[in-house]
Scaffold this motif. Sequence first.
Motif, PDB file in Angstrom:
ATOM      1  N   GLU A 148       0.821  -1.224   0.000  1.00 51.31           N
ATOM      2  CA  GLU A 148       0.000   0.000   0.000  1.00 51.31           C
ATOM      3  C   GLU A 148       0.850   1.267   0.000  1.00 51.31           C
ATOM      4  O   GLU A 148       0.564   2.215  -0.720  1.00 51.31           O
ATOM      5  CB  GLU A 148      -0.932  -0.012   1.217  1.00 51.31           C
ATOM      6  CG  GLU A 148      -1.901   1.145   1.268  1.00 51.31           C
ATOM      7  CD  GLU A 148      -3.010   1.051   0.245  1.00 51.31           C
ATOM      8  OE1 GLU A 148      -3.483   2.106  -0.206  1.00 51.31           O
ATOM      9  OE2 GLU A 148      -3.394  -0.067  -0.109  1.00 51.31           O
ATOM     10  N   ARG A 196      -7.009  -2.766  -7.990  1.00 54.41           N
ATOM     11  CA  ARG A 196      -8.018  -3.766  -7.647  1.00 54.41           C
ATOM     12  C   ARG A 196      -7.942  -4.096  -6.161  1.00 54.41           C
ATOM     13  O   ARG A 196      -6.891  -3.960  -5.547  1.00 54.41           O
ATOM     14  CB  ARG A 196      -7.782  -5.073  -8.423  1.00 54.41           C
ATOM     15  CG  ARG A 196      -7.722  -4.938  -9.902  1.00 54.41           C
ATOM     16  CD  ARG A 196      -9.082  -4.970 -10.499  1.00 54.41           C
ATOM     17  NE  ARG A 196      -8.979  -4.929 -11.958  1.00 54.41           N
ATOM     18  CZ  ARG A 196      -9.992  -4.949 -12.751  1.00 54.41           C
ATOM     19  NH1 ARG A 196     -11.196  -5.013 -12.259  1.00 54.41           N
ATOM     20  NH2 ARG A 196      -9.835  -4.877 -14.049  1.00 54.41           N
ATOM     21  N   GLU A 197      -9.052  -4.552  -5.604  1.00 51.29           N
ATOM     22  CA  GLU A 197      -9.083  -5.032  -4.225  1.00 51.29           C
ATOM     23  C   GLU A 197      -8.685  -6.491  -4.227  1.00 51.29           C
ATOM     24  O   GLU A 197      -9.512  -7.371  -4.482  1.00 51.29           O
ATOM     25  CB  GLU A 197     -10.486  -4.885  -3.638  1.00 51.29           C
ATOM     26  CG  GLU A 197     -10.796  -3.506  -3.148  1.00 51.29           C
ATOM     27  CD  GLU A 197     -12.103  -3.477  -2.383  1.00 51.29           C
ATOM     28  OE1 GLU A 197     -12.405  -4.436  -1.640  1.00 51.29           O
ATOM     29  OE2 GLU A 197     -12.818  -2.485  -2.545  1.00 51.29           O
ATOM     30  N   HIS A 198      -7.430  -6.770  -3.981  1.00 51.55           N
ATOM     31  CA  HIS A 198      -6.924  -8.136  -4.005  1.00 51.55           C
ATOM     32  C   HIS A 198      -5.473  -8.094  -3.554  1.00 51.55           C
ATOM     33  O   HIS A 198      -4.857  -7.026  -3.520  1.00 51.55           O
ATOM     34  CB  HIS A 198      -7.028  -8.703  -5.436  1.00 51.55           C
ATOM     35  CG  HIS A 198      -6.770 -10.167  -5.527  1.00 51.55           C
ATOM     36  ND1 HIS A 198      -5.513 -10.696  -5.737  1.00 51.55           N
ATOM     37  CD2 HIS A 198      -7.609 -11.227  -5.431  1.00 51.55           C
ATOM     38  CE1 HIS A 198      -5.595 -12.018  -5.778  1.00 51.55           C
ATOM     39  NE2 HIS A 198      -6.848 -12.366  -5.593  1.00 51.55           N
ATOM     40  N   ASN A 202      -2.963  -6.242  -6.471  1.00 52.66           N
ATOM     41  CA  ASN A 202      -3.810  -5.045  -6.477  1.00 52.66           C
ATOM     42  C   ASN A 202      -3.573  -4.086  -7.638  1.00 52.66           C
ATOM     43  O   ASN A 202      -4.361  -3.184  -7.858  1.00 52.66           O
ATOM     44  CB  ASN A 202      -3.663  -4.291  -5.151  1.00 52.66           C
ATOM     45  CG  ASN A 202      -2.222  -3.972  -4.806  1.00 52.66           C
ATOM     46  OD1 ASN A 202      -1.291  -4.387  -5.486  1.00 52.66           O
ATOM     47  ND2 ASN A 202      -2.030  -3.231  -3.728  1.00 52.66           N
TER      48      ASN A 202
END
Length: 152
Positions: free
Chosen positions: A76, A98-100, A103
């Motif tokens: 992040e 993406r949410e994974h 990402n």
Amino acid sequence: MQIDTLSRRLIDRFQHGMPLCAEPYRAMAEALDCSETEVLACLERLEHGGGLSRIGPVFEHSRAGASTLVALAVPEARLEQVAEHINSYSEVNHNYLREHHYNLWFVVTGPSRAHIDAILAQISAETGLEPLDLPMQAAYRIDLGFPIGEAP
């Protein structure tokens, strides 16, 4: 963003099948019964309003070279920096968050598979992240378009 009547007509008529000729905007204007200046102004309004991202052809990648979908698992804290770095490659034509665990997803195109492999190796060396290479196995064509018709 408010979409005017000319914008609606232009979108409905030319999401697919932009004229392939020396003066495509003039041909569009003739089909819409307006001036070329009006078509260009309409496209500019759509772009500045966020309703238009690009005008251009979509090529069959296998005939124009090679491409692959790639995913990265980016910490992040490094996401913005890595996304900006990925975007600096002219071979990258899409880049999505993406949410994974994986990402950051992007598409790499090039003249050959060897060129793509070299780009992926360079990205790995520069970011310290291992690209997940997801080459297409089969194409399932859809006619992606969104007719908007008359204003409600």
